[in-house]
Design an enzyme around this catalytic site. Sequence first.
Site, short mmCIF file in Angstrom:
data_model
loop_
_atom_site.label_atom_id
_atom_site.label_comp_id
_atom_site.label_asym_id
_atom_site.label_seq_id
_atom_site.Cartn_x
_atom_site.Cartn_y
_atom_site.Cartn_z
N GLU A 77 -8.46 -11.75 -7.62
CA GLU A 77 -7.06 -12.15 -7.47
C GLU A 77 -6.71 -12.42 -6.01
O GLU A 77 -6.99 -11.62 -5.12
CB GLU A 77 -6.11 -11.07 -7.99
CG GLU A 77 -4.64 -11.48 -7.78
CD GLU A 77 -3.63 -10.40 -8.08
OE1 GLU A 77 -2.42 -10.68 -7.92
OE2 GLU A 77 -4.03 -9.29 -8.47
N ASP A 145 -4.42 1.61 4.90
CA ASP A 145 -3.32 0.95 5.60
C ASP A 145 -2.66 1.98 6.50
O ASP A 145 -2.21 3.03 6.02
CB ASP A 145 -2.31 0.39 4.57
CG ASP A 145 -1.18 -0.38 5.22
OD1 ASP A 145 -1.18 -0.54 6.45
OD2 ASP A 145 -0.27 -0.81 4.49
N ASP A 147 0.29 2.36 9.46
CA ASP A 147 1.45 1.67 10.04
C ASP A 147 2.06 2.56 11.11
O ASP A 147 2.34 3.74 10.87
CB ASP A 147 2.47 1.42 8.93
CG ASP A 147 3.55 0.42 9.35
OD1 ASP A 147 3.94 0.45 10.52
OD2 ASP A 147 3.98 -0.38 8.50
N CYS A 167 2.18 3.38 22.81
CA CYS A 167 2.03 3.98 21.48
C CYS A 167 0.89 3.38 20.68
O CYS A 167 0.39 4.02 19.73
CB CYS A 167 3.33 3.89 20.69
SG CYS A 167 4.02 2.23 20.50
N GLY A 200 0.35 -2.34 12.88
CA GLY A 200 -0.61 -1.42 12.31
C GLY A 200 -1.99 -2.02 12.14
O GLY A 200 -2.29 -3.09 12.67
N VAL A 201 -2.83 -1.31 11.38
CA VAL A 201 -4.19 -1.75 11.13
C VAL A 201 -4.53 -1.56 9.66
O VAL A 201 -3.97 -0.70 8.97
CB VAL A 201 -5.22 -0.97 12.00
CG1 VAL A 201 -5.04 -1.31 13.47
CG2 VAL A 201 -5.11 0.54 11.78
N ASP A 349 -1.23 5.54 4.50
CA ASP A 349 -0.44 5.27 3.30
C ASP A 349 -1.35 5.56 2.11
O ASP A 349 -2.15 4.73 1.69
CB ASP A 349 0.02 3.81 3.29
CG ASP A 349 0.95 3.49 2.12
OD1 ASP A 349 0.90 4.22 1.11
OD2 ASP A 349 1.70 2.51 2.21
N HIS A 358 -4.20 -2.42 -5.83
CA HIS A 358 -3.30 -2.63 -4.71
C HIS A 358 -3.73 -3.87 -3.91
O HIS A 358 -4.91 -4.06 -3.63
CB HIS A 358 -3.27 -1.41 -3.79
CG HIS A 358 -2.18 -1.46 -2.77
ND1 HIS A 358 -0.94 -0.91 -2.99
CD2 HIS A 358 -2.13 -2.01 -1.54
CE1 HIS A 358 -0.17 -1.12 -1.93
NE2 HIS A 358 -0.87 -1.79 -1.03
N LEU A 360 -3.78 -6.27 -0.48
CA LEU A 360 -3.78 -6.08 0.97
C LEU A 360 -3.94 -7.44 1.65
O LEU A 360 -4.69 -8.29 1.19
CB LEU A 360 -4.91 -5.14 1.40
CG LEU A 360 -4.81 -4.59 2.84
CD1 LEU A 360 -3.58 -3.71 3.01
CD2 LEU A 360 -6.08 -3.79 3.19
#
Length: 458
Positions: A77, A145, A147, A167, A200-201, A349, A358, A360
Amino acid sequence: MTVEEVGSERDAMEIDGFDLEGKEKRRENSVPDGFNANYLKVYYGKLFPHSDLFKWMSYGNDGKHPACDQSYIGRREFSFTLDNDIYLRFQSFNSIHDMKNSIKEKCPFKIDIGPVYSVDPAKRHAYAQSSDNVFTPVERELVFDIDITDYDDVRYCCSGADVCLDCWPLMTVAIKVIDTALRDDFGFNHILWVYSGRRGVHCWVCDRKARRLTNEQRSAIADYFRVYKGNENSQKKVSLGGGSLHPFLARSYTEVLKDFFEKLLPGQKLFSTEERYEKILEMIPDESITSELRGKWQDNRRPSISKDDINAIRWEQLKHMLQSGKHKVQGLRRCVEEIVFSYTYPRLDMEVSKHMNHLLKAPFCVHPKTGRVCVPIDPKSCEEFDPTSAPTLSKLLEELNMGGFRADADDDWERTSLAKSVKFFRSSFLQPLLKSSKEEMESAYNAKLQLSKNSLSW
């Protein structure tokens, strides 16, 4: 989305500095900052590594080996988010030609990747009336994930979607901790880290055994990384217990977190104000210690203590009191470690990692808020990655302008700042992954042949 939907065909084909018919304009090469469909059309047409994405998602099944599953890539998908938040799920492609044409035609603002299903997801409605659960996810990379907005209670330089070089190292630490555990503790080899384009990564674990994990097994791995027990209102978010630290946590603390926390002190000024150090004192279960430290810090106004080093000095004072052995209150033994973990340990997460279905975001997408490309990050040198220097859509088009337009070139990305990222993706991730996939395919095929020969010999 057609060309007409984003403006006239002529407007859509013209990007500051050149047009897609090869006629250079007599103007400067600079391209205004920003993100729009016209810019994206050039990006997808000239720079996006379609073939690399397709090869990755095929895992060697796009070849001519008799063991290849020719239906494999067609059961994956893809999801497109178009302009005006139009969301197209369950897209599927049987060839690189189909995928490339669809992306170039629809010009998605975001491309998400989902699981491999038991059947082609585009034809899922044909199986809806079946009594059996025919349409179901059967394979999917193990993903993570992270964030930086989840760190807002421990960073004081930025908040929300904003990020800076003070940060961002929190993301660097997350990469180091999680990547080491995935390789050393779980034995995974084919791991891709990607900048999310803003704050994020993302991590993709692509080994065959990772892709075939059940939801229960994914949940177990996610829970392996869990140390946060409280919620945003809890005074104490981390509880490590009184016994020995798990080897993974002990290694993370000694090799990464401990030293990083001491570097974080001056950058985030964790002890510089009463409001900030009170958050840390609340984690100490001995009121006599917190009262003594609070009194010392409130009374200590000596000018000899500069603003630059007051954070380190107060941290040393706190550690000395907790580790001196003079206080016997239960829970003090792990208090220093718990403070360090609370401020530095990766905040995942969890739901993203636990479920096979899920979605991504795909690597090399362009984030619509920042215009930055979601480029891979090398975990071996992740401390060198600067999110503010990631290639932007406007910068890439400007670089194309400067190099002159080539109508039929497929390697235009080599003339831009995207080249380093594409080459790293190929050499450090894709090529080793495909080599391993083909070796596994050959091994399974030979074992099947041998089994067939053995059965015939009887």
